[in-house]
Design a protein around this motif. Structure first.
Motif, short mmCIF file in Angstrom:
data_model
loop_
_atom_site.label_atom_id
_atom_site.label_comp_id
_atom_site.label_asym_id
_atom_site.label_seq_id
_atom_site.Cartn_x
_atom_site.Cartn_y
_atom_site.Cartn_z
N LEU A 103 17.07 -0.88 19.81
CA LEU A 103 16.36 -1.23 21.05
C LEU A 103 17.15 -0.81 22.28
O LEU A 103 16.58 -0.37 23.28
N LEU A 114 11.69 5.52 24.54
CA LEU A 114 11.30 4.59 25.61
C LEU A 114 12.24 4.66 26.80
O LEU A 114 11.80 4.69 27.95
N ALA A 133 11.48 5.97 30.62
CA ALA A 133 11.79 5.20 31.84
C ALA A 133 12.66 6.03 32.78
O ALA A 133 12.42 6.04 34.00
N ASP A 134 13.65 6.73 32.23
CA ASP A 134 14.52 7.56 33.07
C ASP A 134 13.74 8.68 33.74
O ASP A 134 13.96 9.01 34.90
N SER A 178 10.51 8.66 34.48
CA SER A 178 9.69 8.08 35.54
C SER A 178 10.54 7.81 36.78
O SER A 178 10.14 8.09 37.91
N GLY A 181 5.82 9.70 38.41
CA GLY A 181 6.69 8.56 38.12
C GLY A 181 5.90 7.35 37.65
O GLY A 181 6.40 6.53 36.88
N ALA A 182 4.65 7.25 38.09
CA ALA A 182 3.84 6.08 37.74
C ALA A 182 3.09 6.25 36.42
O ALA A 182 2.42 5.33 35.95
N ARG A 242 4.06 6.31 33.42
CA ARG A 242 4.54 5.40 32.39
C ARG A 242 3.83 4.05 32.46
O ARG A 242 3.60 3.41 31.45
N GLU A 243 3.51 3.61 33.68
CA GLU A 243 2.89 2.30 33.84
C GLU A 243 1.38 2.39 34.01
O GLU A 243 0.74 1.37 34.23
N ASP A 253 3.70 0.55 26.94
CA ASP A 253 3.17 -0.47 26.05
C ASP A 253 2.80 0.12 24.70
O ASP A 253 3.00 -0.50 23.66
N ALA A 285 6.04 0.70 22.73
CA ALA A 285 6.58 -0.61 22.33
C ALA A 285 5.71 -1.19 21.22
O ALA A 285 6.22 -1.79 20.26
N GLY A 286 4.39 -0.98 21.34
CA GLY A 286 3.47 -1.46 20.32
C GLY A 286 3.69 -0.76 18.98
O GLY A 286 3.72 -1.39 17.94
N LEU A 322 6.45 0.54 17.89
CA LEU A 322 7.70 0.06 17.30
C LEU A 322 7.57 -1.36 16.77
O LEU A 322 8.05 -1.66 15.68
N SER A 323 6.90 -2.24 17.54
CA SER A 323 6.84 -3.62 17.06
C SER A 323 5.87 -3.72 15.88
O SER A 323 6.08 -4.53 14.98
N GLY A 350 7.92 -2.75 13.05
CA GLY A 350 8.81 -3.87 12.75
C GLY A 350 8.08 -4.94 11.94
O GLY A 350 8.59 -5.44 10.94
#
Lengths: 291, 461
Positions: free
Chosen positions: B104, B110, B114-115, B117, B367-368, B370-371, B384, B387-388, B390-391, B394
């Motif tokens: 993580l 991920l 972020a970097d 963006s 830059g935006a 990602r969100e 998301d 992250a989804g 990966l989780s 998991g």
């Protein structure tokens, strides 16, 4: 139930494997003090923590951008302060010139005002980090030429300081120096001409104009100050949120040391008990008592 | 019975005791041999003869050396072994899959996103700054290379799983031939009605390994032989004949498995055993993650390129695509790259909506990304979405871990039950040794007395 030697061994091996797994997990946690290292350690916590981590990186970025924006605006503010001083000095010359007797003094005053105008031109063409701060978004072009003609535009460079907030960090030179109060450079030119000519009426006519120019510069400065306050607030807010995010990430991912230590001790005790029993049970059979 | 007839009786008693000792010795020496089923000596009374006063047995008779085994437990164990092997192997595959995405806090897709963006957001505030342009492009480059790395590692794992399938199929074919050979030997050796215990031990081992690999089942046939069928009824061993699996490779080099008999493709039918798990990871899990990565990469390419191609570069020229795919046909995540011309000259990066060099609106929009939620990602944001992914993975691992734990318990339990029937207990064997030793001593003593009586009788003459 009949218990054979093989089933004893199998049971012990299963027990040993499970307590060794526990120990290895606890040791791993002890090494990096992380409870959640990969998503499978706790999928729900991992999902949240991954999102928070992303947000944290972004906030870090916004704080950095805000820092640069703050630096640019501080320079703009400084330039406006100097410009105000220059205009004030010009106004002083104008007021003095309006009551001067005729003679060489007018020419000297005119030269002073011309020097002030040149300085003002330099200020209006202030450059920082390779860009002109008073050219709107035409940041690579010097906004004013020697004649005072504006070459920039009326847009502003917007710096994102928050996911939902942007602050303009450059100004339109036209609005600052040729805005509501008229063309400042032209005013100074006119003043110099009037001083040189010793035309008292023309000199006096420039005094209220300069007054309005000073008011206008004050307004622009107040606006810049307001932007800096916005930035400071956003940075404070973002730093605060970043701190909370990091705490939350730590809560989600980290393993408390004492908990890990207790788990390690428990697993170690289990392993000891198991090995002790194994050596006693497996080491003995009826053969020990024969012949 | 004549006096000399009693010598035979004593001899039989001694040979029975001797065989008893031998069986105990066999058990003791095989106490830890895997797959060994404990032997027992079955004794019966000899033919009765008429003596004055009634009938008397002619001593002891050796009936057979029996192999202690419970067919029902063995069958249950074989079934569960396939399930357990599937669960274990699937868990291993999924864990490996997870390791592709890193930890993580690691330098994964991920954090690269972020970097990336971040770099563009920063550029939005100073779009004419060449250092920040380079920084934004290298952020994009890093993100592209993370996507490529992850996707290449998934492909590498897929090839490794494929190799493991090939190795497993080879082993299955070897075991099938061995099983057929053992069947033939057992039939030959048991023609006289005895039990060929060592051969049966060996065969049970072979069957167990076959079940572990394929999740198939052994079906008892006549004369102690077994045939073996794969899941969904394909015959692998028909009593004395093995029908080895045939293999071929598809366009991607992935192994296809065909039945030895009719040659039909049975790859998709393996849903249990190690091979089933390897195929599930190879054909379902890895391609699903690859598709996720490809969706993510394609979404990035489409949205970022739409922005830059509609924008203007630092010199006022129309923008070029930020990302390109080389070669364009493969999966997006596999081949995504930053447009090389931009890396060579950062001035060509187009982030101005108005054409003015100080306008960074497009950089802000990139830059935006990602969100911003995207229809291509099921109306979630890339952050998301990943992250989804990966989780979810998991959660799948947690579930597979539980499944593997449960089936390991079940198998452990069945092993314990099998051992309670077939396992060797050294204490028991020690008692057996004493018992047969005493019986041997008594038999010898009986012969000694007979000898003395005979001598007396002979001396009478």
């Amino acid at each position: 139930m009949r218990v054979s030697d093989a089933s004893f061994i199998r049971q012990f091996l299963a027990g040993l494997r499970s307590s060794r797994t526990d120990i290895s997990r606890a040791l791993e946690q002890l090494a990096d003090q992380k409870r959640v290292r990969v998503a499978s350690d706790d999928p729900v916590a991992a999902h949240t923590s991954l999102n928070l981590r992303g947000t944290a990186v972004r906030l870090d970025g916004y704080i950095r951008t805000a820092g640069t924006a703050r630096f640019d605006l501080a320079t703009v503010d400084g330039v406006l302060g100097e410009a105000t001083n220059l205009v004030t000095a010009a106004r002083t010359e104008a007021m003095a010139g309006a009551t001067d007797a005729l003679g060489d003094v007018g020419a000297i005053r005119a030269e002073t005002v011309e020097a002030l105008r040149d300085q003002l031109l330099l200020l209006a063409n202030t450059e920082q980090n390779g860009r002109y701060l008073f050219a709107g978004t035409e940041t690579l072009t010097a906004p004013f030429d020697a004649a005072g003609t504006y070459a920039g535009d009326d847009n502003e460079v917007l710096a994102p300081i928050d996911p939902k907030q942007q602050v303009a960090v450059t100004l339109s030179g036209r609005e600052v120096f040729q805005g509501a109060a008229g063309d400042l450079l032209q005013t100074l030119d006119d003043l110099a001409t009037a001083l040189r000519a010793g035309d008292h009426a023309a000199i006096e006519a420039q005094i209220p104009v300069l007054r309005r120019q000073l008011d206008h510069l004050g307004e622009v400065r107040a606006e810049v100050g307001h932007r800096m306050v916005l930035i400071d607030n956003a940075v404070a807010r973002n730093e605060d949120q970043l701190l909370r995010l990091r705490q939350r990430i730590s809560e989600l991912e980290d393993a408390p040391l004492e908990e890990t230590a207790v788990r390690l001790t428990a697993a170690d005790n289990q392993l000891r008990a198991l090995s002790g029993t194994a050596s006693r049970v497996l080491g003995r059979s009826l053969f020990d008592f024969l012949g | 019975m004549s006096l000399f007839g009693y010598f035979g009786l004593g001899l039989r008693a001694m040979s029975a005791a001797q065989l008893g000792l031998q069986v105990a010795g066999d058990n003791i020496s095989n106490a830890t041999t895997p797959g060994y089923a404990r032997r027992r000596l079955d004794l019966t009374t000899g033919y009765p003869v008429r003596v004055p006063g009634g009938m008397l047995d002619q001593g002891v008779q050796i009936d057979q050396v029996r192999r202690q085994q419970d067919r029902l437990i063995q069958a249950a164990l074989e079934r569960e072994t396939g399930t357990a092997a599937f669960a274990d192997e699937r868990l291993r595959g999924l864990r490996e899959l997870e390791s592709v995405f890193g930890t993580l806090d690691g330098d994964g897709i991920l954090s690269a996103y972020a970097d990336f963006s971040d770099a563009f957001t920063e550029l939005a505030a100073q779009p004419e700054n060449l250092a920040l342009r380079r920084n934004a492009l290298s952020g994009a480059d890093r993100l592209a290379s993370r996507l490529r790395d992850a996707s290449n590692r998934l492909l590498t794992q897929r090839r490794a799983e494929n190799d493991a399938v090939a190795a497993a199929v080879e082993e299955v074919n070897g075991l099938a031939a061995e099983l057929a050979a053992l069947n033939r030997k057992i039939a030959e050796n048991e023609a006289d009605g005895t039990t060929a215990s060592p051969l049966r031990d060996q065969r049970d081992q072979v069957v167990e390994r076959l079940v572990e690999l394929t999740g198939g089942t052994a079906v008892p046939a006549e004369r102690g032989q077994v045939s073996f069928s794969l899941p969904a009824g394909t015959t692998l061993v028909s009593v004395r004949d093995a029908l080895p699996l045939r293999t071929s490779r598809d366009a991607q080099g992935m192994l296809r498995i065909a039945a030895g008999g009719d040659g039909s493709d049975i790859t998709a039918r393996f849903r249990s055993g190690k091979v089933g798990a390897l195929l599930a990871v190879r054909d379902d899990e890895i391609p699903a993650r690859l598709a996720d990565l490809n969706d993510l990469a394609q979404d990035l390419i489409d949205r970022a390129n739409a922005l830059t191609t509609g924008a203007t570069d630092l010199d006022g020229n129309p923008g070029r695509p930020l990302f390109i795919k080389i070669p364009p046909v493969r999966g997006a995540a596999e081949v995504i790259r930053v447009n090389v011309s931009l890396l060579d000259d950062p001035r060509l990066l187009a982030v101005s909506a108005t054409g003015a060099p100080g306008d960074g609106w497009i950089a802000d929009r990139i830059g935006a990304l990602r969100e911003g939620s995207s229809a291509a990602l099921g109306n979630t944001t890339p952050a998301d979405y990943l992250a989804g992914v990966l989780s979810d993975l998991g959660a799948q691992i947690v579930e597979a871990d539980v499944a593997s734990e449960v089936s390991r318990d079940v198998v452990g339990n069945l092993h314990a039950r099998r051992e309670s029937v077939s396992g060797v207990s050294l204490d028991e064997e020690a008692v057996e040794l004493i018992r047969h030793q005493r019986a041997y001593e008594a038999g010898a003593r009986f012969l000694q007395i007979l000898n003395e009586i005979t001598e007396i009788t002979v001396n009478l003459v």
